[in-house]
Design a protein around this motif. Sequence first.
Motif, PDB file in Angstrom:
ATOM      1  N   THR A 135     -33.619  22.820   1.567  1.00 66.77           N
ATOM      2  CA  THR A 135     -33.362  21.267   1.263  1.00 66.77           C
ATOM      3  C   THR A 135     -32.665  21.002   2.559  1.00 66.77           C
ATOM      4  O   THR A 135     -31.396  21.478   2.929  1.00 66.77           O
ATOM      5  CB  THR A 135     -32.531  20.805   0.216  1.00 66.77           C
ATOM      6  N   VAL A 136     -33.062  19.776   3.357  1.00 65.09           N
ATOM      7  CA  VAL A 136     -32.321  19.213   4.578  1.00 65.09           C
ATOM      8  C   VAL A 136     -32.045  17.633   4.380  1.00 65.09           C
ATOM      9  O   VAL A 136     -32.936  16.987   4.687  1.00 65.09           O
ATOM     10  CB  VAL A 136     -33.184  19.302   5.882  1.00 65.09           C
ATOM     11  N   PRO A 137     -30.825  17.463   4.027  1.00 62.00           N
ATOM     12  CA  PRO A 137     -30.302  16.144   3.826  1.00 62.00           C
ATOM     13  C   PRO A 137     -30.318  15.423   5.346  1.00 62.00           C
ATOM     14  O   PRO A 137     -29.999  16.278   6.287  1.00 62.00           O
ATOM     15  CB  PRO A 137     -28.974  16.215   3.183  1.00 62.00           C
ATOM     16  N   THR A 138     -30.753  14.310   5.430  1.00 58.76           N
ATOM     17  CA  THR A 138     -30.825  13.557   6.632  1.00 58.76           C
ATOM     18  C   THR A 138     -30.370  12.193   6.688  1.00 58.76           C
ATOM     19  O   THR A 138     -30.686  11.513   5.528  1.00 58.76           O
ATOM     20  CB  THR A 138     -32.117  13.581   7.315  1.00 58.76           C
ATOM     21  N   THR A 139     -29.324  11.804   7.587  1.00 60.98           N
ATOM     22  CA  THR A 139     -29.148  10.353   7.503  1.00 60.98           C
ATOM     23  C   THR A 139     -29.569   9.767   8.914  1.00 60.98           C
ATOM     24  O   THR A 139     -29.440  10.145   9.746  1.00 60.98           O
ATOM     25  CB  THR A 139     -27.422  10.437   7.354  1.00 60.98           C
TER      26      THR A 139
ATOM     27  N   ALA B 278     -30.528   9.931  13.923  1.00 62.25           N
ATOM     28  CA  ALA B 278     -30.660  10.747  12.757  1.00 62.25           C
ATOM     29  C   ALA B 278     -29.767  11.973  12.895  1.00 62.25           C
ATOM     30  O   ALA B 278     -29.837  12.533  13.929  1.00 62.25           O
ATOM     31  CB  ALA B 278     -32.196  11.074  12.552  1.00 62.25           C
ATOM     32  N   THR B 279     -29.239  12.362  11.563  1.00 61.15           N
ATOM     33  CA  THR B 279     -28.541  13.467  11.782  1.00 61.15           C
ATOM     34  C   THR B 279     -28.999  14.244  10.358  1.00 61.15           C
ATOM     35  O   THR B 279     -28.988  13.901   9.435  1.00 61.15           O
ATOM     36  CB  THR B 279     -26.935  13.114  11.475  1.00 61.15           C
ATOM     37  N   LEU B 280     -29.341  15.376  10.743  1.00 61.00           N
ATOM     38  CA  LEU B 280     -29.824  16.536   9.700  1.00 61.00           C
ATOM     39  C   LEU B 280     -28.603  17.458   9.538  1.00 61.00           C
ATOM     40  O   LEU B 280     -27.818  17.950  10.280  1.00 61.00           O
ATOM     41  CB  LEU B 280     -31.211  17.146   9.969  1.00 61.00           C
ATOM     42  N   THR B 281     -28.777  17.858   8.137  1.00 65.81           N
ATOM     43  CA  THR B 281     -27.805  18.946   7.722  1.00 65.81           C
ATOM     44  C   THR B 281     -28.539  20.430   7.574  1.00 65.81           C
ATOM     45  O   THR B 281     -29.397  20.235   6.548  1.00 65.81           O
ATOM     46  CB  THR B 281     -26.886  18.886   6.660  1.00 65.81           C
TER      47      THR B 281
ATOM     48  N   ASP C 275     -40.666  24.254  24.724  1.00 66.54           N
ATOM     49  CA  ASP C 275     -40.362  22.960  23.768  1.00 66.54           C
ATOM     50  C   ASP C 275     -39.221  22.216  24.541  1.00 66.54           C
ATOM     51  O   ASP C 275     -38.122  22.648  24.948  1.00 66.54           O
ATOM     52  CB  ASP C 275     -39.676  23.595  22.625  1.00 66.54           C
ATOM     53  N   PRO C 276     -39.334  20.864  24.669  1.00 68.04           N
ATOM     54  CA  PRO C 276     -38.596  20.022  25.100  1.00 68.04           C
ATOM     55  C   PRO C 276     -37.127  19.667  24.563  1.00 68.04           C
ATOM     56  O   PRO C 276     -36.178  19.458  25.503  1.00 68.04           O
ATOM     57  CB  PRO C 276     -39.215  18.685  25.603  1.00 68.04           C
ATOM     58  N   ALA C 277     -36.797  19.908  23.428  1.00 65.41           N
ATOM     59  CA  ALA C 277     -35.856  19.554  22.467  1.00 65.41           C
ATOM     60  C   ALA C 277     -35.726  20.229  21.108  1.00 65.41           C
ATOM     61  O   ALA C 277     -36.696  19.552  20.563  1.00 65.41           O
ATOM     62  CB  ALA C 277     -35.400  18.006  22.547  1.00 65.41           C
ATOM     63  N   THR C 278     -35.112  20.955  20.758  1.00 63.43           N
ATOM     64  CA  THR C 278     -35.429  21.921  19.647  1.00 63.43           C
ATOM     65  C   THR C 278     -33.975  21.885  18.616  1.00 63.43           C
ATOM     66  O   THR C 278     -33.243  22.772  18.749  1.00 63.43           O
ATOM     67  CB  THR C 278     -35.478  23.505  20.065  1.00 63.43           C
ATOM     68  N   GLY C 279     -34.296  20.801  17.654  1.00 63.82           N
ATOM     69  CA  GLY C 279     -33.198  20.708  16.564  1.00 63.82           C
ATOM     70  C   GLY C 279     -33.287  22.151  15.872  1.00 63.82           C
ATOM     71  O   GLY C 279     -31.675  22.396  15.649  1.00 63.82           O
ATOM     72  N   ALA C 280     -33.814  22.780  15.366  1.00 60.68           N
ATOM     73  CA  ALA C 280     -33.751  24.052  14.794  1.00 60.68           C
ATOM     74  C   ALA C 280     -32.847  25.098  15.535  1.00 60.68           C
ATOM     75  O   ALA C 280     -32.193  25.642  14.889  1.00 60.68           O
ATOM     76  CB  ALA C 280     -35.212  24.809  14.400  1.00 60.68           C
ATOM     77  N   ALA C 281     -33.331  25.170  16.619  1.00 65.10           N
ATOM     78  CA  ALA C 281     -32.493  26.123  17.648  1.00 65.10           C
ATOM     79  C   ALA C 281     -31.059  25.727  17.780  1.00 65.10           C
ATOM     80  O   ALA C 281     -30.221  26.575  17.764  1.00 65.10           O
ATOM     81  CB  ALA C 281     -33.269  26.266  18.892  1.00 65.10           C
ATOM     82  N   GLY C 282     -31.060  24.088  17.976  1.00 65.34           N
ATOM     83  CA  GLY C 282     -29.666  23.814  18.009  1.00 65.34           C
ATOM     84  C   GLY C 282     -28.627  24.158  16.929  1.00 65.34           C
ATOM     85  O   GLY C 282     -27.511  24.564  16.890  1.00 65.34           O
ATOM     86  N   ALA C 283     -29.367  23.984  15.667  1.00 67.18           N
ATOM     87  CA  ALA C 283     -28.445  24.256  14.548  1.00 67.18           C
ATOM     88  C   ALA C 283     -28.152  25.729  14.332  1.00 67.18           C
ATOM     89  O   ALA C 283     -27.089  26.151  14.221  1.00 67.18           O
ATOM     90  CB  ALA C 283     -29.307  23.754  13.299  1.00 67.18           C
ATOM     91  N   ALA C 284     -29.201  26.536  14.703  1.00 73.52           N
ATOM     92  CA  ALA C 284     -28.943  28.028  14.619  1.00 73.52           C
ATOM     93  C   ALA C 284     -27.938  28.480  15.953  1.00 73.52           C
ATOM     94  O   ALA C 284     -27.015  29.490  15.792  1.00 73.52           O
ATOM     95  CB  ALA C 284     -30.094  28.815  15.352  1.00 73.52           C
ATOM     96  N   PHE C 285     -27.942  27.703  17.144  1.00 75.21           N
ATOM     97  CA  PHE C 285     -26.910  27.808  18.108  1.00 75.21           C
ATOM     98  C   PHE C 285     -25.526  27.650  17.554  1.00 75.21           C
ATOM     99  O   PHE C 285     -24.507  28.306  17.907  1.00 75.21           O
ATOM    100  CB  PHE C 285     -27.324  27.227  19.283  1.00 75.21           C
ATOM    101  N   GLY C 286     -25.545  26.602  16.683  1.00 78.08           N
ATOM    102  CA  GLY C 286     -24.012  26.055  16.401  1.00 78.08           C
ATOM    103  C   GLY C 286     -23.679  27.120  15.550  1.00 78.08           C
ATOM    104  O   GLY C 286     -22.309  27.510  15.445  1.00 78.08           O
ATOM    105  N   ALA C 287     -24.344  27.606  14.595  1.00 72.65           N
ATOM    106  CA  ALA C 287     -23.978  28.808  13.871  1.00 72.65           C
ATOM    107  C   ALA C 287     -23.628  30.200  14.808  1.00 72.65           C
ATOM    108  O   ALA C 287     -22.668  30.885  14.379  1.00 72.65           O
ATOM    109  CB  ALA C 287     -25.194  29.468  12.799  1.00 72.65           C
ATOM    110  N   TYR C 288     -24.418  30.416  15.674  1.00 71.77           N
ATOM    111  CA  TYR C 288     -23.779  31.582  16.581  1.00 71.77           C
ATOM    112  C   TYR C 288     -22.503  31.426  17.207  1.00 71.77           C
ATOM    113  O   TYR C 288     -21.808  32.190  17.253  1.00 71.77           O
ATOM    114  CB  TYR C 288     -25.012  31.599  17.666  1.00 71.77           C
ATOM    115  N   LEU C 289     -22.586  30.141  17.694  1.00 78.58           N
ATOM    116  CA  LEU C 289     -20.936  29.791  18.234  1.00 78.58           C
ATOM    117  C   LEU C 289     -19.921  30.060  17.124  1.00 78.58           C
ATOM    118  O   LEU C 289     -19.021  30.424  17.876  1.00 78.58           O
ATOM    119  CB  LEU C 289     -21.061  28.312  18.767  1.00 78.58           C
ATOM    120  N   ARG C 290     -20.242  29.492  16.215  1.00 79.51           N
ATOM    121  CA  ARG C 290     -19.038  29.668  15.078  1.00 79.51           C
ATOM    122  C   ARG C 290     -18.659  31.266  15.011  1.00 79.51           C
ATOM    123  O   ARG C 290     -17.914  31.654  14.699  1.00 79.51           O
ATOM    124  CB  ARG C 290     -19.355  28.939  14.031  1.00 79.51           C
ATOM    125  N   GLU C 291     -20.076  32.044  14.466  1.00 76.33           N
ATOM    126  CA  GLU C 291     -19.880  33.275  14.217  1.00 76.33           C
ATOM    127  C   GLU C 291     -19.258  34.068  15.482  1.00 76.33           C
ATOM    128  O   GLU C 291     -18.520  35.099  15.139  1.00 76.33           O
ATOM    129  CB  GLU C 291     -21.534  33.687  14.143  1.00 76.33           C
TER     130      GLU C 291
END
Length: 291
Positions: free
Chosen positions: A107-111, A122-125, A226-242
């Motif tokens: 499930t991906v909530p989006t606003t 748009a902002t996806l979680t 890929d010119p702009a990759t939201g799924a990879a951006g989310a994964a990268f955010g998780a990496y930076l935190r980890e």
Amino acid sequence: MTSFTDVEVLRYTAFSSDPAGGNPAGVVLDASGLDDARMLAIAAGLGYSETAFLTEELEPGRAYTIRYFSPFAEVPFCGHATVATAVALAERNGQPGDLVFETPAGTVPTTVTVADDGVYRATLTSVEPHVEEIAAADLTEALAALDWPAGDLDPALPPRIAYAGARHLIVAAGTRERLADLSYDFDRLAALMRRLDLTTLQLVWRADPTTFHVRDPFPVGGVVEDPATGAAGAAFGAYLREHGSVPDEAVVTLHQGEDMGRPGVLTVELRAGERRIRVSGTGARIPDGSA
């Protein structure tokens, strides 16, 4: 609108308010009558890195099942096509607000919001992310396919595989020049990525503590980059935190597409006490007759 006989296929760009920037995606708002072969054929005919298909409306105007196809295959989650679909729905329904997408990954909530100048955002979680090590032999093979010497990497950001709906190998370049010089062995990298179940490589260079330039080879989808990759951006955010590379509360800016002539900006938000990653960006309709 692009015509595919009886199917209405909209074209939107994500992570840019300029139709010539960001990452273009196909959007099919009613795919209830399409089977897998037809969806794949539409994605291949359109030629974008992904096309999103709303296969069922679960709650009128608010909740949908969604699937994503590259020109080669279905992918479990696509951030830029989610942003594009959310913006398309908001424009079509005239109702910016909250949406829920049931994706193959979860499930991906989006606003969706709209600014005074009419620009949609748009902002996806993401789904629950995780980060894992990459075997030394697999990293060696990835670098060989990229033709990147190990000495050109940033030792402060070690390579890892990260997931936030799809799996991405994160590799940090030591310089902006290294990131800009991307000419890789398409078939060799694709073979490795299929074996490791990777969607893209997220190649990054750190400009300052919270600003990165990124590029994403996508040979498994039939696309060089890929010119702009939201799924990879989310994964990268998780990496930076980890990895502890940013604080628990952080907003990270990713610049992508500049080396392709399609600049876009992704905003990645981390919140303390919350594992899921938020990724946001603007979106815009691509006029008929445009590339």
